[in-house]
Design a protein around this motif. Structure first.
Motif, mmCIF file in Angstrom:
data_model
loop_
_atom_site.group_PDB
_atom_site.id
_atom_site.type_symbol
_atom_site.label_atom_id
_atom_site.label_comp_id
_atom_site.label_asym_id
_atom_site.label_seq_id
_atom_site.Cartn_x
_atom_site.Cartn_y
_atom_site.Cartn_z
ATOM 1 N N VAL A 155 13.592 -3.837 11.152
ATOM 2 C CA VAL A 155 12.511 -2.850 11.107
ATOM 3 C C VAL A 155 11.244 -3.491 11.666
ATOM 4 C CG1 VAL A 155 13.515 -1.658 9.136
ATOM 5 C CG2 VAL A 155 11.851 -3.484 8.757
ATOM 6 N N SER A 156 10.244 -2.654 11.870
ATOM 7 C CA SER A 156 8.952 -3.171 12.325
ATOM 8 C C SER A 156 8.395 -4.125 11.278
ATOM 9 C CB SER A 156 7.980 -2.024 12.551
ATOM 10 O OG SER A 156 8.453 -1.183 13.575
ATOM 11 N N VAL A 157 7.688 -5.127 11.736
ATOM 12 C CA VAL A 157 7.242 -6.172 10.822
ATOM 13 C C VAL A 157 5.744 -6.417 10.895
ATOM 14 C CG1 VAL A 157 9.458 -7.376 10.866
ATOM 15 C CG2 VAL A 157 7.673 -8.006 12.520
ATOM 16 N N VAL A 204 7.145 -13.073 7.020
ATOM 17 C CA VAL A 204 7.369 -11.780 7.650
ATOM 18 C C VAL A 204 7.544 -10.735 6.563
ATOM 19 C CG1 VAL A 204 9.872 -12.144 7.789
ATOM 20 C CG2 VAL A 204 8.786 -10.496 9.301
ATOM 21 N N LYS A 205 7.055 -9.549 6.835
ATOM 22 C CA LYS A 205 7.244 -8.444 5.914
ATOM 23 C C LYS A 205 7.611 -7.200 6.703
ATOM 24 C CE LYS A 205 5.463 -5.767 2.137
ATOM 25 N NZ LYS A 205 6.360 -4.671 2.554
ATOM 26 N N GLY A 206 8.797 -6.701 6.468
ATOM 27 C CA GLY A 206 9.197 -5.440 7.054
ATOM 28 C C GLY A 206 8.704 -4.296 6.196
ATOM 29 N N TYR A 207 8.511 -3.155 6.837
ATOM 30 C CA TYR A 207 8.005 -1.994 6.098
ATOM 31 C C TYR A 207 8.966 -1.640 4.959
ATOM 32 C CZ TYR A 207 5.843 2.466 5.142
ATOM 33 O OH TYR A 207 5.202 3.502 4.527
ATOM 34 N N GLY A 208 8.442 -1.601 3.747
ATOM 35 C CA GLY A 208 9.261 -1.266 2.586
ATOM 36 C C GLY A 208 10.098 -2.418 2.054
ATOM 37 N N GLN A 209 9.877 -3.601 2.596
ATOM 38 C CA GLN A 209 10.660 -4.754 2.157
ATOM 39 C C GLN A 209 9.739 -5.842 1.616
ATOM 40 O OE1 GLN A 209 13.307 -5.969 5.323
ATOM 41 N NE2 GLN A 209 14.036 -3.897 5.678
ATOM 42 N N ASN A 210 10.322 -6.839 0.964
ATOM 43 C CA ASN A 210 9.546 -7.940 0.403
ATOM 44 C C ASN A 210 9.091 -8.915 1.478
ATOM 45 O OD1 ASN A 210 9.812 -7.088 -2.303
ATOM 46 N ND2 ASN A 210 11.807 -8.093 -2.482
ATOM 47 N N GLU A 232 1.197 -2.326 -0.475
ATOM 48 C CA GLU A 232 2.480 -2.960 -0.208
ATOM 49 C C GLU A 232 2.480 -3.762 1.088
ATOM 50 O OE1 GLU A 232 5.729 -0.284 -0.246
ATOM 51 O OE2 GLU A 232 7.149 -1.758 0.523
ATOM 52 N N ASN A 233 1.819 -3.305 2.116
ATOM 53 C CA ASN A 233 1.921 -3.951 3.425
ATOM 54 C C ASN A 233 0.705 -4.790 3.779
ATOM 55 O OD1 ASN A 233 4.517 -2.927 4.058
ATOM 56 N ND2 ASN A 233 3.584 -0.925 4.420
ATOM 57 N N GLN A 234 -0.139 -5.061 2.816
ATOM 58 C CA GLN A 234 -1.278 -5.940 3.025
ATOM 59 C C GLN A 234 -0.902 -7.385 2.692
ATOM 60 O OE1 GLN A 234 -4.442 -5.330 4.298
ATOM 61 N NE2 GLN A 234 -3.444 -3.426 4.908
ATOM 62 N N PRO A 235 -1.666 -8.355 3.205
ATOM 63 C CA PRO A 235 -1.359 -9.761 2.890
ATOM 64 C C PRO A 235 -1.400 -10.022 1.389
ATOM 65 C CG PRO A 235 -2.992 -9.605 4.633
ATOM 66 C CD PRO A 235 -2.821 -8.221 4.102
#
Lengths: 112, 114
Positions: free
Chosen positions: A29-31, A93-99, B99-102
């Motif tokens: 997924v996008s990261v 790295v963080k994918g959308y909706g993932q850890n 959720e998607n922030q640092p």
């Protein structure tokens, strides 16, 4: 599933020399991408981040990283390092909706 | 960014005992996390601390061993129960606005079990 690879576990470099710490990732997924720095006996500090927009991101202390989607890389660079840059550097790295997933880390040692 | 305080900063404990680690944030945050960093290694997510409900644990971590509380948006605790030498690690609290922030980290708790 996501994963992060930091190919170099240790990077010794002389003071005022340039350095590149490599980071490659895999994700379906996008990261979002991050670099963190950990000094001895401290927690992790955010160094820089890529969320969207310009693929070249910079920190206030002279580090920069470039997101390369085709090569799935986010390498960290600094044109001239100081003794005080000696630390452990983690790519994440963080994918959308993932850890968040952290790489194994690269120990940068700046030599006088 | 938020200021995160962890207590204790380090401890040496006896095998079979339990230790509770506190994480205090100076502002309300949506998300709080607990990580383990074993000697010379990277970070592994233990769980997401959910305000007012049970934490969400990652594979390999269970509530009986690592009970977590989060009574409000600024505070959380992690207990390491029935400790063994394999639990010797740095335990880190982190927070994020969304959720998607640092994520931003505390200085960690350095735990040694004898």
């Amino acid at each position: 599933a996501q994963s992060v690879t930091q190919l170099d576990s240790q990077v010794p470099v002389f003071e005022e020399a340039p350095v590149e710490l490599r980071c490659n990732y895999s994700s379906s997924v996008s990261v979002y991408l991050f670099w963190y720095v950990q000094y001895p006996n401290q927690g992790l500090q955010l160094l820089l981040k890529y969320l969207s927009g310009s693929t070249l991101v910079e920190s206030i202390n002279g580090f920069e990283a470039e997101f390369n989607k085709s090569q799935t890389s986010f390498h960290l660079r600094k044109p001239s390092v100081h003794i005080s840059d000696t630390a452990e550097y983690f790519c994440a790295v963080k994918g959308y909706g993932q850890n968040f997933v952290f790489g194994p880390g690269t120990r940068l040692s700046v030599l006088p | 960014s938020a200021v995160i305080s962890q207590k204790p900063s380090r401890d040496i404990c006896q095998r079979g005992t339990s230790l509770t680690i506190q994480c205090q944030v100076d502002s309300q945050v949506t998300m709080m996390f607990w990580y383990r960093q074993q000697p010379g290694q990277s970070l592994t997510l233990i769980a997401t601390a959910n305000q007012g409900s049970e934490a969400t644990y990652e594979s390999g971590f269970v509530i009986d061993k690592f009970p977590i509380s989060r009574p409000n948006l600024t505070f959380s605790t992690l207990t390491v129960s029935n400790m063994s030498p394999e639990d010797s690690s740095i335990y880190l609290c982190s927070v994020a606005e969304t959720e998607n922030q640092p994520q931003h980290f505390g200085d960690g708790t350095r735990l040694s079990i004898l």
